[in-house]
Design an enzyme around this catalytic site. Structure first.
Site, short mmCIF file in Angstrom:
data_model
loop_
_atom_site.label_atom_id
_atom_site.label_comp_id
_atom_site.label_asym_id
_atom_site.label_seq_id
_atom_site.Cartn_x
_atom_site.Cartn_y
_atom_site.Cartn_z
N HIS A 1 -0.72 4.97 5.31
CA HIS A 1 0.68 5.35 5.12
C HIS A 1 0.78 6.85 5.44
O HIS A 1 -0.18 7.60 5.17
CB HIS A 1 1.14 5.25 3.68
N ASP B 1 -0.49 9.07 2.68
CA ASP B 1 -1.94 9.12 2.41
C ASP B 1 -2.61 10.25 3.17
O ASP B 1 -3.68 10.71 2.77
CB ASP B 1 -2.66 7.85 2.88
N ASP C 1 -4.31 -8.80 4.29
CA ASP C 1 -4.87 -7.82 3.36
C ASP C 1 -5.81 -8.61 2.46
O ASP C 1 -5.38 -9.51 1.72
CB ASP C 1 -3.77 -7.15 2.53
N ASP D 1 -6.07 -5.34 -6.89
CA ASP D 1 -6.62 -4.87 -5.61
C ASP D 1 -8.14 -4.71 -5.63
O ASP D 1 -8.68 -3.63 -5.38
CB ASP D 1 -5.97 -3.55 -5.20
C1 3MF Z 1 0.93 -3.14 -2.59
C2 3MF Z 1 0.32 -3.25 -1.27
C3 3MF Z 1 0.57 -2.08 -0.39
C4 3MF Z 1 0.68 -2.45 1.03
C5 3MF Z 1 0.88 -1.18 1.81
C6 3MF Z 1 1.18 -1.42 3.23
C7 3MF Z 1 -0.08 0.05 -1.26
O1 3MF Z 1 0.71 -4.20 -3.40
O2 3MF Z 1 -0.34 -4.20 -0.96
O3 3MF Z 1 -0.46 -1.15 -0.63
O4 3MF Z 1 -0.43 -3.15 1.52
O5 3MF Z 1 1.92 -0.48 1.28
O6 3MF Z 1 2.29 -2.16 3.41
MG MG Z 2 -1.38 -4.88 0.76
#
Ligand code: 3MF
Ligand code: MG
Length: 436
Positions: A100, A103, A295, A308
């Site tokens: 992003h 970041d 992801d 995550d």
């Molecule tokens: C939040 C996410 C995000 C997205 C990211 C890109 C911060 O739950 O998964 O991570 O992956 O913003 O779109």
């Molecule tokens: Mg994500």
């Protein structure tokens, strides 16, 4: 010149399943051919800049646990972070990264200052990509952390925020194009609501539709060849997020005439939060023709939060890649680790070990998936289950050549009497377990 952050750790190598070296791959062997393609080209691993280099280790009950020499909001610190990031990509052998804007650059006081800061870092990334061969899987704008976005970006009741967000996405699309990014992602972090009492759905969804159309128009204007991706998530941080899941996103795309323009970036943890499995979401995206990228990060199944974490469940990965491969595999997409360390994992080598475990787990899943496909282990029984539909009469019904009354006469004349057949679920579950 090395930053020294990773000490004397050498490039991570494949040592095979018998290795006990925590800094080696046991299953991910980039050059090994699986289903006609190098593993590296199948999996297209990417490191997420935000979790790996920017996240300070906080949770709702406490702040920073990680001490990183680049944790400071300055251009100098941003460059040190970039140096460490590219050292990390090299050590790990990760072909891609994702970021992003927030970041990678210090936060400016104005939009113009943000843009200048971003462009300076993009220059720096450009040199580093050229020197290392590491590529950008996707770029994105952080439209959820700054307080200006507390009530959403595109869906904000204040049009100043809509405009600021649109301007920011423009700069991030420019950056992604310059860096040769394969995709551009939109995750609607706060595109949702906290309470219906202060929320006008009709306005907010119309705003969101206009915003996405602006993004697609601009993509063509600048000749960006990557794919625009929406990342579904049902809630968190908002109580309800509009891009709830793949099906909801597809309806939104159709309503706005964008179903052939925009695809999805599906996150394992978000699928679970939506009450689905990961493979459900991937298969649904294949069905609609909007599968883009993944992801690859799980949640803790007990806590119910978006934690995550790196993937560690091979049977889940096998079913996920089964559907990725069944849909033809990644084109522009890849496997992004939107995963962070646990906040007690303080050491630089923990960053490597988290990714190594995740990559090995994905590699095992990929190999199992490729074998299942090769053997027709699931496809053969699936085709058999629907096999009666191949008969000419049933094909006519599907094509609309038989109307309801034609069907009624036909059923009566032929005395059609359905006989239930086994769904064979336990058999199929046992088949999967043979491969993982
Ligand atoms: C939040 C996410 C995000 C997205 C990211 C890109 C911060 O739950 O998964 O991570 O992956 O913003 O779109
Ligand atoms: Mg994500």
């Amino acid at each position: 010149m090395s930053t020294g952050f990773f000490g004397d750790i050498q490039k991570i190598r494949y040592e095979g399943p018998e290795s006990t070296n925590p800094l080696a791959f046991r299953h991910y062997n980039p050059d090994e051919i699986v289903a006609g393609k190098r593993m590296e080209d199948h999996l297209r691993f990417a490191v997420a800049y935000w979790h790996t280099f920017t996240w300070p280790g906080g949770d709702p009950f406490g702040g920073q646990t990680f001490l990183r020499p680049w944790f400071e909001d300055s251009m100098q610190a941003a460059k040190l972070k970039a140096d460490v990031a590219f050292e990390f990509f090299n050590l790990l052998g990760a072909p891609f990264y994702c970021f992003h804007d927030a970041d990678v650059r210090p936060e400016g006081r104005t939009f113009a200052e943000n843009t200048r800061n971003l462009n300076e870092i993009v220059d720096y990334f450009e040199e580093k990509q050229a020197a290392t061969g590491v590529r950008l899987l996707w770029g994105t704008a952080n439209l959820f952390s700054n307080r200006r976005y507390m009530a959403g970006a595109a869906t904000n009741p204040d049009p100043d925020v809509f405009a600021f967000a649109a301007a920011t996405v423009k700069t991030c699309l420019d950056a992604t194009k310059r860096l040769g990014g394969s995709n551009y992602v939109l995750w609607g972090g706060r595109e949702g609501y906290e309470t219906i009492l202060n929320t006008d759905f009709t306005r907010e969804l119309d705003q969101m539709g206009r915003f996405l159309n602006l993004v697609v128009e601009y993509k063509y204007k600048i000749g960006f060849e990557g794919t625009i991706l929406i990342e579904p998530k049902p809630q968190e941080p908002t109580k309800h997020q509009y891009d709830f899941d793949v099906s909801t996103v597809y309806a939104f795309l159709q309503k706005n005439g964008l179903e052939n323009e925009v695809k999805v970036n599906i996150e394992q943890g978000h699928a679970i939060l939506a009450g689905h499995s990961f493979e459900h979401e991937i298969a649904m995206a294949n069905t609609f023709g909007i599968f883009g990228s993944i992801d690859m990060n799980r949640n803790d199944y007990q806590s119910g939060w978006d934690t995550d974490q790196f993937p560690n469940n091979v049977p889940e990965m096998a079913l996920a890649y089964y559907h990725v491969l069944s849909g033809g595999g990644f084109r522009n997409g890849g496997t992004n680790f939107d995963a962070k360390l646990r906040r007690q994992s303080l050491d630089p080598q923990d960053l490597l070990i988290g990714h190594i475990g995740g990559m090995d787990c994905c590699a095992r899943g990929l190999k199992a998936a490729a074998k299942m496909i090769d053997d027709g282990a699931l496809k053969t029984p699936l085709d058999a289950r629907y096999g009666k539909w191949d008969s000419p009469e049933y094909q006519k019904m599907l094509r609309g050549e038989y109307k309801l009354d034609d069907i009624a006469s036909w059923v009566e004349k032929n005395n059609i009497t359905p006989e239930p057949a086994s769904g064979r679920q336990e058999y199929l579950e046992n088949v999967v377990n043979r491969y993982v």
